[in-house]
Motif scaffolding. Structure first.
Motif, PDB file in Angstrom:
ATOM      1  N   LEU A   1      -4.997   7.834 -11.950  1.00  0.00           N
ATOM      2  CA  LEU A   1      -3.656   7.965 -12.526  1.00  0.00           C
ATOM      3  C   LEU A   1      -2.697   8.660 -11.575  1.00  0.00           C
ATOM      4  N   THR A   2      -3.201   9.647 -10.844  1.00  0.00           N
ATOM      5  CA  THR A   2      -2.323  10.457  -9.990  1.00  0.00           C
ATOM      6  C   THR A   2      -2.174   9.912  -8.576  1.00  0.00           C
ATOM      7  N   VAL A   3      -3.270   9.495  -7.953  1.00  0.00           N
ATOM      8  CA  VAL A   3      -3.177   9.054  -6.550  1.00  0.00           C
ATOM      9  C   VAL A   3      -3.771   7.671  -6.303  1.00  0.00           C
ATOM     10  N   GLY A   4      -4.259   7.014  -7.354  1.00  0.00           N
ATOM     11  CA  GLY A   4      -4.940   5.724  -7.171  1.00  0.00           C
ATOM     12  C   GLY A   4      -4.081   4.647  -6.539  1.00  0.00           C
ATOM     13  N   ASN A   5      -2.748   4.728  -6.748  1.00  0.00           N
ATOM     14  CA  ASN A   5      -1.884   3.688  -6.190  1.00  0.00           C
ATOM     15  C   ASN A   5      -1.748   3.780  -4.668  1.00  0.00           C
ATOM     16  N   ILE A   6      -2.378   4.800  -4.061  1.00  0.00           N
ATOM     17  CA  ILE A   6      -2.404   4.873  -2.600  1.00  0.00           C
ATOM     18  C   ILE A   6      -3.161   3.686  -2.019  1.00  0.00           C
ATOM     19  N   ASP A   7      -3.922   2.994  -2.871  1.00  0.00           N
ATOM     20  CA  ASP A   7      -4.608   1.760  -2.448  1.00  0.00           C
ATOM     21  C   ASP A   7      -3.627   0.738  -1.893  1.00  0.00           C
ATOM     22  N   ASP A   8      -2.371   0.819  -2.319  1.00  0.00           N
ATOM     23  CA  ASP A   8      -1.359  -0.137  -1.863  1.00  0.00           C
ATOM     24  C   ASP A   8      -0.916   0.119  -0.424  1.00  0.00           C
ATOM     25  N   LEU A   9      -1.449   1.147   0.206  1.00  0.00           N
ATOM     26  CA  LEU A   9      -1.035   1.466   1.571  1.00  0.00           C
ATOM     27  C   LEU A   9      -1.223   0.285   2.509  1.00  0.00           C
ATOM     28  N   LYS A  10      -2.315  -0.450   2.357  1.00  0.00           N
ATOM     29  CA  LYS A  10      -2.557  -1.596   3.251  1.00  0.00           C
ATOM     30  C   LYS A  10      -1.448  -2.637   3.113  1.00  0.00           C
ATOM     31  N   ARG A  11      -0.925  -2.784   1.908  1.00  0.00           N
ATOM     32  CA  ARG A  11       0.174  -3.729   1.701  1.00  0.00           C
ATOM     33  C   ARG A  11       1.454  -3.210   2.344  1.00  0.00           C
ATOM     34  N   TYR A  12       1.696  -1.897   2.245  1.00  0.00           N
ATOM     35  CA  TYR A  12       2.881  -1.312   2.853  1.00  0.00           C
ATOM     36  C   TYR A  12       2.822  -1.407   4.383  1.00  0.00           C
TER      37      TYR A  12
ATOM     38  N   LEU B   1      -7.876   4.056   6.019  1.00  0.00           N
ATOM     39  CA  LEU B   1      -8.454   3.087   6.954  1.00  0.00           C
ATOM     40  C   LEU B   1      -7.461   1.994   7.315  1.00  0.00           C
ATOM     41  N   ALA B   2      -6.457   1.782   6.436  1.00  0.00           N
ATOM     42  CA  ALA B   2      -5.464   0.735   6.688  1.00  0.00           C
ATOM     43  C   ALA B   2      -4.643   1.009   7.938  1.00  0.00           C
ATOM     44  N   PHE B   3      -4.595   2.243   8.400  1.00  0.00           N
ATOM     45  CA  PHE B   3      -3.877   2.547   9.631  1.00  0.00           C
ATOM     46  C   PHE B   3      -4.538   1.894  10.842  1.00  0.00           C
ATOM     47  N   TRP B   4      -5.842   1.669  10.754  1.00  0.00           N
ATOM     48  CA  TRP B   4      -6.587   1.048  11.847  1.00  0.00           C
ATOM     49  C   TRP B   4      -7.072  -0.357  11.497  1.00  0.00           C
ATOM     50  N   TRP B   5      -7.291  -0.601  10.195  1.00  0.00           N
ATOM     51  CA  TRP B   5      -7.853  -1.873   9.751  1.00  0.00           C
ATOM     52  C   TRP B   5      -7.170  -2.249   8.442  1.00  0.00           C
ATOM     53  N   VAL B   6      -6.182  -3.136   8.531  1.00  0.00           N
ATOM     54  CA  VAL B   6      -5.342  -3.450   7.380  1.00  0.00           C
ATOM     55  C   VAL B   6      -6.152  -4.074   6.249  1.00  0.00           C
ATOM     56  N   GLU B   7      -7.110  -4.927   6.571  1.00  0.00           N
ATOM     57  CA  GLU B   7      -7.892  -5.609   5.548  1.00  0.00           C
ATOM     58  C   GLU B   7      -9.142  -4.803   5.178  1.00  0.00           C
ATOM     59  N   SER B   8      -8.964  -3.520   4.892  1.00  0.00           N
ATOM     60  CA  SER B   8     -10.107  -2.650   4.607  1.00  0.00           C
ATOM     61  C   SER B   8     -10.300  -2.402   3.116  1.00  0.00           C
ATOM     62  N   GLY B   9      -9.593  -3.160   2.286  1.00  0.00           N
ATOM     63  CA  GLY B   9      -9.585  -2.907   0.845  1.00  0.00           C
ATOM     64  C   GLY B   9     -10.946  -2.902   0.190  1.00  0.00           C
ATOM     65  N   GLU B  10     -11.792  -3.890   0.503  1.00  0.00           N
ATOM     66  CA  GLU B  10     -13.089  -3.984  -0.148  1.00  0.00           C
ATOM     67  C   GLU B  10     -14.014  -2.855   0.278  1.00  0.00           C
ATOM     68  N   ILE B  11     -13.882  -2.403   1.518  1.00  0.00           N
ATOM     69  CA  ILE B  11     -14.669  -1.260   1.975  1.00  0.00           C
ATOM     70  C   ILE B  11     -14.295  -0.032   1.154  1.00  0.00           C
ATOM     71  N   GLY B  12     -13.007   0.161   0.938  1.00  0.00           N
ATOM     72  CA  GLY B  12     -12.557   1.303   0.152  1.00  0.00           C
ATOM     73  C   GLY B  12     -13.059   1.243  -1.278  1.00  0.00           C
TER      74      GLY B  12
END
Length: 266
Positions: free
Chosen positions: A77-88, A168-179
């Motif tokens: 609820l508080t920080v979960g939307n940081i997952d969108d970093l790879k999209r940004y 991880l998106a700073f180095w590997w944009v498609e890292s979503g599934e790893i996260g």
């Protein structure tokens, strides 16, 4: 104070935009509740086949499930939307965040206000409190403090994992599934007694990565049970401290990623 007011304005604008579509918001509230409910239902289904799983009863396992649910959803609820970093990063949206005179991480968190997850949080807390009552715990001052601190520490731990894996998106944009393997996978791992897992898997996730200290060890301390795997009784009371190294590692990786970020140019 000026910076706090700026974050408040961002959150207020997001809240007003969500309130403008009440029917859609209500549907999102109900649909988001489903995933946490299914996590709990899975535990009941598992215990239909046997009265004891990994040496623990249904009520004892529900204590771990409820603790995990309350902590994880609070973090989501508080920080979960940081997952969108790879999209940004991919779209170049992060560049507009970086040029503002505000901290990057709070800005990204304020870019989405996931009020749709409030029912999930309420349900997770309900399951946790119900499990505390169902187990008829012998309450002491230490156990009261642990019962309050444990879900908060779990939220901090999972929040750190969200930030760490998103970085991880700073180095590997498609890292979503790893996260997702460490955030949602970690949630699933901590929802059950770790005695049900094989030795090597338990050693990696429970002890090396610290997930065994999120709900399993605090639950043992609350229940007054000896750890079948051999850790001392005080480990359950010290377990919430696992959130501190998790936050330190997440902060280090985040700062490193921000310093080495290069714009996509889009």
């Amino acid at each position: 104070m000026g910076e706090l007011r700026a974050y408040a304005v961002l959150l207020g604008g997001k809240a007003r935009s969500m309130a403008a579509y009440r029917t859609s918001f209500a549907i999102e509230l109900l649909s988001n509740l489903g995933s946490t409910v299914l996590d709990v239902v899975t535990v009941f289904v598992l215990y239909r086949a046997t009265a004891v799983v990994g040496g623990f009863t249904l009520a004892e396992s529900l204590l771990m499930t409820g603790l995990t649910a309350a902590g994880f959803v609070l973090a989501d609820l508080t920080v979960g939307n940081i997952d969108d970093l790879k999209r940004y990063v991919r779209a170049g949206t992060l560049d507009t965040v970086l040029i503002r005179p505000l901290r990057v991480l709070p800005q990204l968190i304020c870019m989405d206000l996931p009020l749709r997850k409030l029912l999930r949080l309420a349900f997770g807390i309900f399951v946790y409190v119900t499990a505390l009552v169902a187990n008829r715990i012998h309450w002491t001052a230490g156990r009261v403090a642990l019962a309050v601190v444990a879900p908060i520490a779990a939220a901090v731990f999972f929040g750190a994992i969200f930030v760490l894996t998103a970085s991880l998106a700073f180095w590997w944009v498609e890292s979503g599934e790893i996260g997702a393997a460490f955030t949602y996978g970690g949630r699933d791992f901590t929802s059950y007694p770790i005695t049900v897992y094989s030795d090597w898997f338990r050693d990696v996730f429970a002890y090396a990565l610290g997930f065994g200290l999120v709900s399993y060890q605090p639950a043992l301390a609350l229940l007054g049970r000896t750890d079948p795997l051999g850790l001392p009784a005080w480990a359950g009371y010290a377990a919430p401290l696992v959130c501190l190294p998790a936050v330190a590692v997440a902060a280090l990786v985040w700062r490193t990623g921000i310093r080495h970020y290069r714009s996509t140019g889009s």
